[in-house]
Design an enzyme around this catalytic site. Structure first.
Site, PDB file in Angstrom:
ATOM      1  N   ASP A 167       8.822  28.691 -87.736  1.00 25.44           N
ATOM      2  CA  ASP A 167       7.393  29.682 -88.338  1.00 25.44           C
ATOM      3  C   ASP A 167       7.157  29.819 -89.735  1.00 25.44           C
ATOM      4  O   ASP A 167       6.479  29.906 -90.262  1.00 25.44           O
ATOM      5  CB  ASP A 167       7.295  30.899 -87.338  1.00 25.44           C
ATOM      6  CG  ASP A 167       8.420  31.570 -87.082  1.00 25.44           C
ATOM      7  OD1 ASP A 167       9.741  31.240 -87.938  1.00 25.44           O
ATOM      8  OD2 ASP A 167       8.517  32.596 -86.533  1.00 25.44           O
ATOM      9  N   TYR A 168       8.680  30.233 -90.291  1.00 25.82           N
ATOM     10  CA  TYR A 168       8.597  30.377 -91.776  1.00 25.82           C
ATOM     11  C   TYR A 168       8.392  29.340 -92.431  1.00 25.82           C
ATOM     12  O   TYR A 168       7.619  29.170 -93.604  1.00 25.82           O
ATOM     13  CB  TYR A 168      10.032  30.945 -92.051  1.00 25.82           C
ATOM     14  CG  TYR A 168      10.321  31.091 -93.496  1.00 25.82           C
ATOM     15  CD1 TYR A 168      10.037  32.426 -94.141  1.00 25.82           C
ATOM     16  CD2 TYR A 168      11.093  30.041 -94.083  1.00 25.82           C
ATOM     17  CE1 TYR A 168      10.267  32.514 -95.485  1.00 25.82           C
ATOM     18  CE2 TYR A 168      11.251  30.218 -95.619  1.00 25.82           C
ATOM     19  CZ  TYR A 168      10.852  31.300 -96.264  1.00 25.82           C
ATOM     20  OH  TYR A 168      11.103  31.514 -97.519  1.00 25.82           O
TER      21      TYR A 168
END
Length: 396
Positions: free
Chosen positions: A235-236
Site C-alpha cells: 500500500d505504501y
C-alpha cells in the site's frame, strides 16, 4: 559558562522545541480531524457516478466474516461489482461467499479461486486474477475484516476529485465486547489517528491498503498490481507511485471500521510490531523520530529540558504534560467516535496508559528482529521494504 554547559543548553532548547512541536501536531490532528471526518454527503449528487470494482481478498473464516461481507451487498451505490478472491480452493470461506451470492442474486458478484503467484506478497497474489477481471476503471481494495456503511462507497467516490488518484480510509475499529476491543479503539483513535491525520494534512504518504479506492489506469501506468508483489507493505509503495506521478492521495470522511471477530491484546501488539518494522525499513529516519514522538519519552526529556531552562520541577512538569496529552487524546478519539465513547472513562484511562507503556517496548522489540510473521507465514524484511519468504504454511 563552560563548553559543556553550552552543549546542554543547546540540547535542552532542541528538546523543548520538539515538545512544543509535538503538541502543535496534536492540536492540528484535532482540528483537521474535526474538519475532515465530519463532512456530510452533499444533497445534490453528480448525474453520473463511476462504476467501481471491489476486490475482496479473503483467507479463512472469521466469526464476523458473513456480517462484514454482507454489508457490501447492501451499499447504496448505483453501479459496482464484487470480486471475491480466495487463494486456497479448500478454504471454508468459499461457502460463506457463495451463500451471500445466492442470497443477493441481483448484486454483480463473482468468486475467483487459486490466485496467481506474481511475487512474495500473498495478498497481491490472491487479488491478481480478480484485478485482471475488473470491468470498471475505479477499483476499491477492501480487506475482509472491514464493515461497510451504506454510504461509505459513495463518500469515497465523491472524495476522488480530478487531482486525487487514491482515496483511503483512516483505520478505526468497530465496537465489540471486552477490554481488548476497547484497547484497539484507544490505539486507533489516539496515537495512530494523530499520526494518520497529521500525515494526510501535510501531504505525507500514510495510505493503508485495508480500504482504498484507486484509479486503475494510473496504476497500470505504474506497472499494474503485479509490480508491487515484492513488497509486504504494498500500500505504501503503490500510493508513493501515484504521488510520484503528481496525483494526490487523501482520506475520506468515514473511517475504515475493522470488525475482526477474533481479537486479543497479543494479536494487536503483534500487528503493531509488524507495522513498526515495515515503517522503519521503508523510512529509516523513523528509527529516531518515532520514539521521541511517544508521550512518555518526550515528556521525560522535556521535563529535564524545562528544569534546565526554567528551573522548574521535573515531576510537576511531567504530570502536567501527561494530563494535557491525555485530554487531547480524549478529545481526538471523541471526534473520531462522533460523540461519547462506547466504554467507560476508566476503561479509557487504563487502555491509554497500557497503550503508551507497551508501545515503547514494541519499538524496542522491532529493532531486534528482522523477521515478520503474517497470517502464519514468515518473511525476512530488508531495507527498502523488500521481503523474502522463509517458509510457507503447508495446507493439509
Amino acid at each position: 559558562m563552560e563548553p559543556w554547559d553550552y552543549t546542554l543548553l543547546g540540547l535542552a532548547v532542541v528538546i523543548f522545541g520538539i515538545w512544543c512541536f509535538s503538541f502543535f501536531l496534536h492540536i492540528l490532528s484535532i482540528i483537521y480531524g474535526k474538519w475532515r471526518l465530519h463532512r456530510k454527503v452533499p444533497a445534490v449528487l453528480p448525474d453520473i457516478l463511476p462504476g467501481v470494482s471491489i476486490l475482496k481478498p479473503i483467507v479463512g473464516v472469521d466469526p464476523n466474516l458473513f456480517e462484514n461481507l454482507e454489508t457490501f451487498f447492501n451499499m447504496k451505490y448505483p453501479s459496482y461489482e464484487l470480486l471475491f478472491c480466495i487463494q486456497d480452493e479448500s478454504d471454508a470461506a468459499i461457502m460463506v461467499v457463495q451463500s451471500l451470492i445466492n442470497k443477493y442474486p441481483k448484486v454483480d458478484a463473482k468468486l475467483f479461486l487459486g490466485g496467481k503467484k506474481v511475487g512474495v506478497n500473498p495478498k497481491i497474489n490472491n487479488m491478481v486474477t480478480g484485478y485482471d477481471a475488473a470491468k470498471f476503471e475505479t477499483v476499491l481494495i477492501s480487506d475482509s475484516r472491514i464493515k461497510m456503511a451504506e454510504d461509505t462507497l459513495l463518500d469515497m467516490v465523491l472524495t476522488m476529485t480530478e487531482k486525487v488518484g487514491i482515496v483511503h480510509q483512516m483505520p478505526y475499529a468497530c465496537t465489540r465486547k471486552g477490554f481488548p476491543s476497547h484497547l484497539e479503539k484507544v490505539y486507533f483513535g489516539t496515537q495512530h489517528a494523530k499520526m494518520y491525520l497529521v500525515s494526510d494534512c501535510l501531504g505525507i504518504n500514510c495510505c493503508t491498503g485495508m480500504s482504498c479506492l484507486i484509479r486503475k489506469d494510473v496504476l497500470e501506468k505504474a506497472g499494474g498490481l503485479r509490480q508491487f508483489g515484492q513488497y509486504l507493505a504494498e500500500d505504501y509503495f503503490l500510493s508513493q507511485a501515484f504521488i510520484n506521478r503528481g496525483w494526490k492521495v487523501c482520506i475520506s470522511s468515514q473511517t475504515a471500521r475493522q470488525n475482526c471477530g477474533t481479537y486479543s491484546m497479543t494479536d494487536l501488539h503483534n500487528r503493531l510490531l509488524r507495522w513498526i518494522q515495515l515503517r522503519t525499513s521503508m523510512v529509516p529516519t523513523l528509527i529516531l523520530l518515532e520514539p521521541i514522538s511517544q508521550c512518555l519519552i518526550i515528556g521525560s526529556l522535556a521535563s529535564w529540558a524545562s528544569a534546565f531552562l526554567f528551573d522548574s520541577s521535573p515531576l510537576v512538569f511531567f504530570l502536567i504534560h501527561l494530563l494535557a496529552w491525555f485530554l487531547l487524546d480524549y478529545i481526538l478519539i471523541s471526534i473520531i467516535e462522533h460523540g461519547d465513547l462506547p466504554f467507560s472513562k476508566f476503561d479509557f484511562v487504563v487502555g491509554w496508559l497500557l497503550n503508551e507503556v507497551s508501545y515503547i517496548f514494541l519499538i524496542l522489540r522491532s529493532h531486534f528482529n528482522s523477521k515478520i510473521v503474517w497470517r502464519n507465514r514468515t518473511f525476512r524484511l530488508r531495507w527498502g521494504g523488500i521481503i523474502e519468504e522463509l517458509h510457507s504454511k503447508q495446507n493439509v
